[in-house]
Design a protein around this motif. Structure first.
Motif, PDB file in Angstrom:
ATOM      1  N   TRP A  16      -3.767 -27.424 -17.558  1.00  0.00           N
ATOM      2  CA  TRP A  16      -3.415 -26.293 -18.350  1.00  0.00           C
ATOM      3  C   TRP A  16      -4.273 -26.782 -19.431  1.00  0.00           C
ATOM      4  CZ3 TRP A  16      -0.181 -26.945 -14.997  1.00  0.00           C
ATOM      5  CH2 TRP A  16       0.372 -25.926 -14.340  1.00  0.00           C
ATOM      6  N   LYS A  18      -5.409 -15.132 -16.998  1.00  0.00           N
ATOM      7  CA  LYS A  18      -5.726 -13.706 -18.882  1.00  0.00           C
ATOM      8  C   LYS A  18      -3.698 -14.808 -19.166  1.00  0.00           C
ATOM      9  CE  LYS A  18      -7.361 -10.624 -16.615  1.00  0.00           C
ATOM     10  NZ  LYS A  18      -6.499  -8.299 -16.980  1.00  0.00           N
ATOM     11  N   TYR A  19      -3.493 -16.342 -19.810  1.00  0.00           N
ATOM     12  CA  TYR A  19      -2.591 -16.496 -20.191  1.00  0.00           C
ATOM     13  C   TYR A  19      -3.223 -17.058 -21.587  1.00  0.00           C
ATOM     14  CZ  TYR A  19      -4.522 -21.761 -19.367  1.00  0.00           C
ATOM     15  OH  TYR A  19      -4.828 -22.839 -19.189  1.00  0.00           O
ATOM     16  N   ARG A  20      -2.379 -16.814 -22.965  1.00  0.00           N
ATOM     17  CA  ARG A  20      -2.633 -17.069 -24.384  1.00  0.00           C
ATOM     18  C   ARG A  20      -3.100 -18.466 -24.729  1.00  0.00           C
ATOM     19  NH1 ARG A  20       1.594 -14.178 -28.057  1.00  0.00           N
ATOM     20  NH2 ARG A  20       2.637 -14.499 -26.854  1.00  0.00           N
ATOM     21  N   LEU A  21      -3.736 -18.536 -25.441  1.00  0.00           N
ATOM     22  CA  LEU A  21      -4.017 -20.233 -26.042  1.00  0.00           C
ATOM     23  C   LEU A  21      -2.274 -20.205 -26.882  1.00  0.00           C
ATOM     24  CD1 LEU A  21      -7.926 -20.666 -27.332  1.00  0.00           C
ATOM     25  CD2 LEU A  21      -6.587 -21.594 -25.143  1.00  0.00           C
ATOM     26  N   ARG A  22      -2.517 -21.475 -26.865  1.00  0.00           N
ATOM     27  CA  ARG A  22      -1.709 -21.997 -27.606  1.00  0.00           C
ATOM     28  C   ARG A  22       0.372 -21.429 -27.374  1.00  0.00           C
ATOM     29  NH1 ARG A  22      -5.034 -21.015 -30.410  1.00  0.00           N
ATOM     30  NH2 ARG A  22      -4.946 -18.776 -31.063  1.00  0.00           N
ATOM     31  N   THR A  23       0.225 -20.846 -26.105  1.00  0.00           N
ATOM     32  CA  THR A  23       1.198 -20.962 -25.394  1.00  0.00           C
ATOM     33  C   THR A  23       1.247 -22.130 -23.552  1.00  0.00           C
ATOM     34  OG1 THR A  23       1.592 -18.587 -25.857  1.00  0.00           O
ATOM     35  CG2 THR A  23       2.706 -19.168 -24.237  1.00  0.00           C
ATOM     36  N   GLY A  38      -8.904 -17.182 -23.436  1.00  0.00           N
ATOM     37  CA  GLY A  38      -8.927 -17.279 -24.497  1.00  0.00           C
ATOM     38  C   GLY A  38     -10.256 -18.121 -25.419  1.00  0.00           C
ATOM     39  N   ASP A  91      -4.988 -25.090 -25.545  1.00  0.00           N
ATOM     40  CA  ASP A  91      -5.572 -24.798 -27.110  1.00  0.00           C
ATOM     41  C   ASP A  91      -6.508 -25.558 -27.279  1.00  0.00           C
ATOM     42  OD1 ASP A  91      -6.208 -23.434 -29.552  1.00  0.00           O
ATOM     43  OD2 ASP A  91      -4.245 -24.591 -30.796  1.00  0.00           O
ATOM     44  N   SER A 108      -8.212 -20.955 -19.960  1.00  0.00           N
ATOM     45  CA  SER A 108      -7.328 -19.525 -20.873  1.00  0.00           C
ATOM     46  C   SER A 108      -9.021 -18.797 -20.800  1.00  0.00           C
ATOM     47  CB  SER A 108      -6.737 -19.686 -21.957  1.00  0.00           C
ATOM     48  OG  SER A 108      -6.447 -18.938 -22.680  1.00  0.00           O
TER      49      SER A 108
END
Length: 665
Positions: A421, A383-388, A553, A424, A551
């Motif tokens: 990781w 549960k980590y956001r893409l583009r972060t 996402g 994106d 991710s």
């Protein structure tokens, strides 16, 4: 010129205006086709096997658009194909194209099969009067007939499928083609595009199948409206059934006693009686092609439903036939070949058993493959956001795959121990043929900075861009003007043992119509080595060195593309070697990950020591002594001092690395 010659010339000129009497392909072949000495065991007039007529009539039936033939060797497919070419040229005056897997295959097909047919089938002189080859329009790659044209092409290059429009598209040995032709699509789809707009489009494809899960002929067979098997009446009980190989656990199929091939017979699935090949040949004239739903084809090529009513032919039909149906091979020899293959397989060599399955049974071979399952990777999503960039990710690299209508980009963050990781995954709609699209769409994306969970923002440090497609010079020019940003022009090299970051060479670049000599450096990427490394890391189960994070996402398509290839043991000129083979057409996420890994190797991240990682962590993720305190405020002067110290600590052999610290702020 005398009167007779004038009349003959007029008749020949009017030939193209004649309306021929309707005739099925099987009838035309029985009347006209001839087996040439150079291409047949026995020279002479064509006499079809009973199972061949319905297939040929489907080839020639204007209501049937797609005909697929999954076959073994020795069933006469090539002869049926050559007869069909003659029929379409002479009887229907249709433009045709035949694709073979390679240029050499195409040349051999013309010399051995096509030219001898044009020479030995008398009626072909009506539409091919220049049969002696003295017309410059008639070459190894094209034949000009009266009222039509035939193209013969090798199937490896995408250009072979361009700039022609035909009524009939034929692919011979479909499983021998590359699955994806220079990233433009499968050969059968590309060939099918050439018939768009035809009044009576026809798409014929046949092949001996190869690997299970990678066979285009098996895939196309499954897509057909109906799949037919040739059913014969049992010589004893008269019940119809197809010839089948069977097996030890089956009560039907080929059976023999005490490993003695001479005792072989076929067990009827209805009455269990065993009959010989001679008994089969006594009833094979009564055979019928029957589909799963009971639809069958009569002797005139008409389709009937299960109630024997004539029906409209389906748009796409498939036929499967194997060696036991053909009198060219004895059942005794089939069993002898099988027993020999089994003996070798017990000793660890499955090559002959694979050959038997493909070329005798006409079935795909189930290979032991090394693969990663899509669902298992998807379950690992975090549960980590893409583009972060999550904590632990320290340096960003990107891989770009160039397609005909888009750029696909995957950005990876690498941390201590090469833990990775996905930051994106983007599909950027664009026209790569237009260099402005590179400037306006791809470049801004690669210039952006990504927020880090520790409060910093990171830029992409290095990028690998694929140049192997149809936009090579656009890619060259884009990379040439961005060398200082470590944007590399790359090309895959699949030879075993090649390093991820391979050799480089200077290439000429076409810049707005002018050639810039040695204008860009092209890097080779050891794709097999990179994929070995990636798939090895996908099997790492616990976060830490080498582990790959995903991710939540990311779409399912990303995982499907990342795992689109499997590692298969194959025979090569240098012995048995493992090769990465596509099991589906789309694999852009994997290619992008390979190029991002190459970019990481240009930064020598695989050589970092613990001390080097620690220094990098102190810049990107400075420690927070108070767990409730926010990340320290980024002050303009402070990072410069830290970066200078960082660059000093991680000194490497390449001057280009000196800018790394400066770009981490």
């Amino acid at each position: 010129m005398d009167l007779f010659s004038i009349q003959k010339a007029i008749r020949r000129g009017l030939k193209s205006l004649e309306a021929p009497v309707p005739q099925r392909l099987s009838e035309w072949a029985a009347e006209n086709f001839y087996l040439s000495a150079e291409s047949s065991y026995v020279e002479g007039a064509w006499k079809a096997y009973p199972f061949q007529n319905a297939i040929m009539d489907a080839f020639g039936n204007d209501d049937v658009e797609v005909v697929v033939m999954k076959k073994s060797a020795r069933v006469g497919y090539t002869k049926m194909l050559v007869a069909a070419i003659g029929y379409f040229a002479h009887h229907k005056r249709r433009n045709q194209a035949v694709w073979q897997p390679t240029d050499d295959d195409a040349d051999e097909f013309v010399k051995v099969e096509l030219d001898t047919m044009l020479r030995d089938v008398p009626v072909m002189q009506d539409v091919f009067p220049t049969g002696k080859g003295n017309d410059k329009r008639n070459t190894l790659s094209a034949k000009v007939f009266l009222g039509s044209r035939l193209y013969i092409k090798g199937g490896k290059a995408a250009r072979s499928y361009r700039r022609i429009s035909v009524d009939v598209a034929i692919l011979d040995e479909l499983d021998g083609f590359d699955i994806d032709i220079e990233k433009e699509g499968s050969p059968d789809k590309l060939a099918g595009k050439r018939t768009e707009g035809a009044i009576f489009p026809k798409h014929i494809m046949g092949s001996t199948p190869k690997l299970k899960g990678f066979s285009r002929i098996e895939a196309r067979e499954q897509q057909c409206d109906l799949r037919f098997l040739f059913h014969i009446p049992c010589p004893l009980c008269d019940e119809r059934h197809p010839l089948q190989w069977g097996g030890k656990d089956k009560r039907y199929g080929m059976k023999w006693i005490n490993r003695d091939p001479e005792t072989v017979g076929h067990a009827c699935p209805h009455c269990g009686a065993l009959y010989t090949q001679a008994e089969y040949l006594s009833v094979w004239e009564q055979g019928k092609w029957i589909a799963e739903d009971g639809t069958w084809i009569d002797a005139e090529g008409k389709f009937h439903d299960v109630h024997d009513e004539i029906i409209i032919p389906p748009r796409a039909v498939a036929f499967h036939v194997w060696t036991a149906y053909s009198p060219q091979a004895t059942w005794v020899q089939i069993v002898r070949d099988y027993l020999g293959a089994v003996e070798k397989a017990r000793a660890g060599d499955t090559s002959e058993l694979k050959t038997f399955t493909n070329t005798t049974l006409g079935e795909t071979w189930q290979e032991e493959v090394e693969k990663t399952e899509v669902d298992e990777l998807e379950k690992r999503a975090e549960k980590y956001r893409l583009r972060t960039v999550p904590m632990g990710g320290l340096i960003l690299t990107a891989g770009v795959d160039v397609q005909s209508n888009r750029f696909e980009v995957v950005v990876w963050a690498t941390g201590r121990g090469e833990e990775g990781w996905v930051v994106d995954y983007q599909v950027i709609d664009a026209n790569p043929a237009d260099e402005r699209e590179w400037e306006e769409k791809l470049d801004p994306y690669l210039l952006q900075r990504f927020s880090h969970a520790g409060g910093q923002s990171l830029a992409i440090e290095a990028t690998g861009i694929d140049t192997g497609g149809h936009f090579t010079h656009q890619a060259y020019n884009f990379c040439r003007t961005r060398a200082r940003r470590r944007i590399y022009a790359v090309k895959g090299e699949s030879r075993q043992g090649q390093p991820v970051k391979g050799r480089s060479s200077l290439q000429d670049v076409n810049v707005k119509g002018s050639v810039l000599k040695r204008g860009v450096r092209l890097w080779m990427v050891g794709t097999d080595t990179a994929k070995d490394l990636i798939f090895g890391r996908l099997k790492v189960e616990m976060p830490g060195p080498g582990y790959m994070h995903f991710s939540a996402g990311l779409p399912k398509e990303f995982y499907e593309q990342l795992t689109a290839e499997v590692r298969v043991l194959q025979k090569t000129a240098h012995g048995e070697q493992y090769r990465w083979v596509k099991r589906q057409q789309r694999n852009e996420a994997l290619d992008c990950t390979v190029y991002a890994l190459f970019a990481a190797h240009t930064l020598d991240l695989h050589k970092y020591t613990d001390r080097m990682w620690a220094k990098l962590e102190s810049v990107v993720c400075p420690p927070i002594t108070d767990m409730f305190a926010p990340p320290p405020e980024v002050i303009e002067e402070q990072p410069l001092e830290i970066k200078a110290e960082f660059v000093k600590v991680i000194e490497v052999e390449k001057p280009a690395r000196k800018n790394l610290g400066r770009r981490l702020a």
